[in-house]
Structures are given as structure tokens and as C-alpha cells.
Scaffold this motif. Structure first.
Motif, PDB file in Angstrom:
ATOM      1  N   SER A 228       1.028  -1.227   0.082  1.00  0.00           N
ATOM      2  CA  SER A 228       0.128   0.014   0.000  1.00  0.00           C
ATOM      3  C   SER A 228       0.978   1.188  -0.065  1.00  0.00           C
ATOM      4  O   SER A 228       0.619   2.126  -0.734  1.00  0.00           O
ATOM      5  CB  SER A 228      -0.959  -0.134   1.237  1.00  0.00           C
ATOM      6  OG  SER A 228      -1.962  -1.126   1.199  1.00  0.00           O
TER       7      SER A 228
ATOM      8  N   ASP B 281      -7.754  -4.860  -1.032  1.00  0.00           N
ATOM      9  CA  ASP B 281      -8.398  -5.037   0.509  1.00  0.00           C
ATOM     10  C   ASP B 281     -10.021  -4.724   0.464  1.00  0.00           C
ATOM     11  O   ASP B 281     -10.700  -4.560   1.298  1.00  0.00           O
ATOM     12  CB  ASP B 281      -7.735  -4.019   1.147  1.00  0.00           C
ATOM     13  CG  ASP B 281      -6.417  -4.862   2.016  1.00  0.00           C
ATOM     14  OD1 ASP B 281      -6.323  -6.047   1.708  1.00  0.00           O
ATOM     15  OD2 ASP B 281      -5.567  -4.290   2.885  1.00  0.00           O
TER      16      ASP B 281
ATOM     17  N   ARG C 147      -9.196   0.678   7.944  1.00  0.00           N
ATOM     18  CA  ARG C 147      -8.450  -0.074   8.921  1.00  0.00           C
ATOM     19  C   ARG C 147      -8.652   0.278  10.486  1.00  0.00           C
ATOM     20  O   ARG C 147      -8.291  -0.506  11.355  1.00  0.00           O
ATOM     21  CB  ARG C 147      -6.778   0.048   8.467  1.00  0.00           C
ATOM     22  CG  ARG C 147      -6.337  -0.656   7.253  1.00  0.00           C
ATOM     23  CD  ARG C 147      -4.777  -1.092   7.690  1.00  0.00           C
ATOM     24  NE  ARG C 147      -4.552  -1.818   6.525  1.00  0.00           N
ATOM     25  CZ  ARG C 147      -4.003  -3.138   6.473  1.00  0.00           C
ATOM     26  NH1 ARG C 147      -4.341  -3.743   7.754  1.00  0.00           N
ATOM     27  NH2 ARG C 147      -3.674  -3.781   5.616  1.00  0.00           N
TER      28      ARG C 147
ATOM     29  N   GLU D 151      -3.464  -3.316  -5.856  1.00  0.00           N
ATOM     30  CA  GLU D 151      -2.307  -3.928  -4.827  1.00  0.00           C
ATOM     31  C   GLU D 151      -3.089  -4.625  -3.794  1.00  0.00           C
ATOM     32  O   GLU D 151      -4.137  -4.319  -3.533  1.00  0.00           O
ATOM     33  CB  GLU D 151      -1.399  -2.726  -4.198  1.00  0.00           C
ATOM     34  CG  GLU D 151      -2.090  -1.769  -3.532  1.00  0.00           C
ATOM     35  CD  GLU D 151      -2.187  -2.008  -1.885  1.00  0.00           C
ATOM     36  OE1 GLU D 151      -1.968  -3.085  -1.370  1.00  0.00           O
ATOM     37  OE2 GLU D 151      -3.105  -1.369  -1.208  1.00  0.00           O
TER      38      GLU D 151
HETATM   39 MG    MG Z   1      -1.980  -2.947   2.179  1.00  0.00          MG
END
Ligand code: MG
Ligand code: ATP
Length: 226
Positions: free
Chosen positions: A40, A65, A117, A138
Motif C-alpha cells: 500500500s 483490500d 483499517r 495492490e
Molecule cells: Mg496494504
């Protein structure tokens, strides 16, 4: 091909631009690698470098994600404790959105989910692609083969370039422990999660390294080509 040795973000950005410039549609770069490798971080730094070089918002990050199943979905499937493993993501939605990113004309909005997160949940439409003609997707499982969880082996066909970001296992372990503890977990929980889940996922991902055309490892402010 770049030989072994150091490569700067500027040089990495130049490689992408060289290939993206000849395309009509959106160019999709995939960055795979184990949890905690710095994917990231690299994706955001590369986006910013590309934007700076071009003096416009030409790139955006499309995180894998964002396709985490929600905690409610994982709980219902009895899979919450395994969160992060290949089958705890909505792979077919990821494939659909990657296809859309490539097929939609640049300038036609395509939204992309992010991952929060602090809440530990995906956020629908967290990222918006519009004029950005380079997408950097990613995540851990971009290069997983057919022997892995179904669906992942289909990702490669949507990537114009595939890189792998490596990191020494001991560094991964330290970063992952720190992340769980910062996220409010006890040291005991963090150690168990890292040993029983994160590092096993890292091994699964390590087996996909040979599928990348460029393997990188961070080295201070630069990256090493391995
Ligand atoms: Mg990441
Ligand atoms: N080049 C670097 N030098 C030093 N620290 C770094 C570097 N890249 C990443 N880190 C640190 O390592 C940690 C993990 O980075 P990051 O979140 O980018 O990894 P990731 O591969 O995206 O992990 P995940 O798979 O869990 O999403 C962060 O604390 C970040 O600040």
C-alpha cells in the motif's frame, strides 16, 4: 529489463508511463506481495510520483483490500477468525471491477471500494476513477495460481504489468505484530494471529513470486530489483 540493483520511485514511474502512454484505455499495474511488505505504501508513493511527473492526477490506487467480505458475512460463514485468507474476499466482485476499470473509457467514472483499517470493514465507493488512466491495484493474492482459492488465477489477465514486493520474514513478523497491537489487540492475540494466519498467508503468497515480471524489495528510500 532492469538489472539487479537499486531503482528509484522516479525510475519505476518512468517504466509505467512508457508502457501506459501507448494505450487507449486504462493501464492496470498489479503489485502483489505478502502481508506487511509495504504494498500500500509503494502504491501510494508511485501514484504520487506519477501525478507529480505528469502535473495531473493520472494515477489512482485500487486496493484489493476493498473486496474483504464484511465482518457480518464472515461471521455468518464461521470464517471471521480466518479473515485475510484467500477465500475471505469477494474475488468475483474484484474481477468484475477490474474488468470495468479496463473497459470503461478514461473519463467515465468507475468507483472502487476501499478498506477502513480502523473499523476493519470495506467501504463501498471509497475510491473514484475518472480521468486517471493508470490504476495501481495492490494486494496479497493477485498472482495466486489455480491451486489456490477459486477465482484468483483469473486476476492476471486484467493486469498490464505485475510486480511483486518482497520483504524478509522477520521484518514482516515485526510489522504485523505491531499492526495488531496498534489496532487494539493484546500481545497474545497478536502473536497467535501472526503465527497461525498471517505468516501462513505470507507463505502462500511467496510461492507466487515467480509470476511477477519485476521483484522489488525496499531499501531505505529506494527499492532493490531482486
Ligand atoms: Mg496494504
Ligand atoms: N519502504 C519502507 N520503509 C520502511 N517502512 C515501510 C516501507 N514500506 C512500508 N513500510 C511500513 O511497513 C508497514 C506495512 O506497510 P503497508 O501497510 O504498506 O504494507 P502492505 O503490504 O500494504 O500490508 P497489507 O498486506 O497488510 O495491506 C507500515 O507500517 C509501513 O509504514
Amino acid at each position: 529489463m532492469v538489472g539487479r540493483g537499486e531503482i528509484s520511485l522516479e525510475e519505476l514511474a518512468a517504466r509505467i508511463l512508457e508502457r501506459a502512454d501507448g494505450r487507449d484505455g486504462r493501464f492496470v499495474l498489479g503489485i502483489a506481495g505478502p502481508p506487511g511488505a509495504g504494498k500500500s505504501t509503494l502504491a501510494v508513493a508511485l501514484r504520487d510520483t506519477l501525478d507529480d511527473r505528469c502535473g495531473a492526477a493520472v494515477a489512482e490506487v485500487a486496493p484489493m483490500d476493498g473486496f474483504h467480505l464484511t465482518n457480518a458475512e464472515l461471521r455468518a460463514a464461521g470464517a471471521l477468525a480466518r479473515k485475510g485468507e484467500p477465500d475471505t474476499f469477494d474475488v468475483s466482485a474484484y474481477l468484475d471491477r477490474l474488468r470495468k476499470l479496463r473497459e470503461a473509457p478514461v473519463g467515465q467514472p468507475v468507483s472502487w471500494p476501499a478498506y477502513d483499517r480502523s473499523r476493519h470493514e470495506p467501504v463501498a465507493d471509497g475510491v473514484l476513477f475518472d480521468r486517471q488512466r493508470i490504476a495501481i491495484t495492490e494486494g496479497n493474492y493477485l498472482l495466486l495460481g489455480a491451486a489456490g482459492s477459486p477465482g484468483w488465477s483469473e486476476v492476471r489477465q486484467y493486469l498490464d504489468a505485475a510486480w511483486y514486493l518482497d520483504a524478509p520474514p522477520e521484518l514482516l513478523r515485526k510489522r504485523l505484530l505491531r499492526r495488531h497491537i496498534r489496532g487494539g489487540k493484546t500481545a497474545e492475540f497478536a502473536q497467535a494471529k501472526v503465527a497461525r494466519s498471517d505468516l501462513l498467508n505470507a507463505e502462500l503468497v511467496a510461492a507466487t513470486r515467480d509470476r511477477a515480471e519485476l521483484v522489488l524489495r525496499a531499501s531505505g528510500r529506494h527499492y532493490l530489483v531482486l
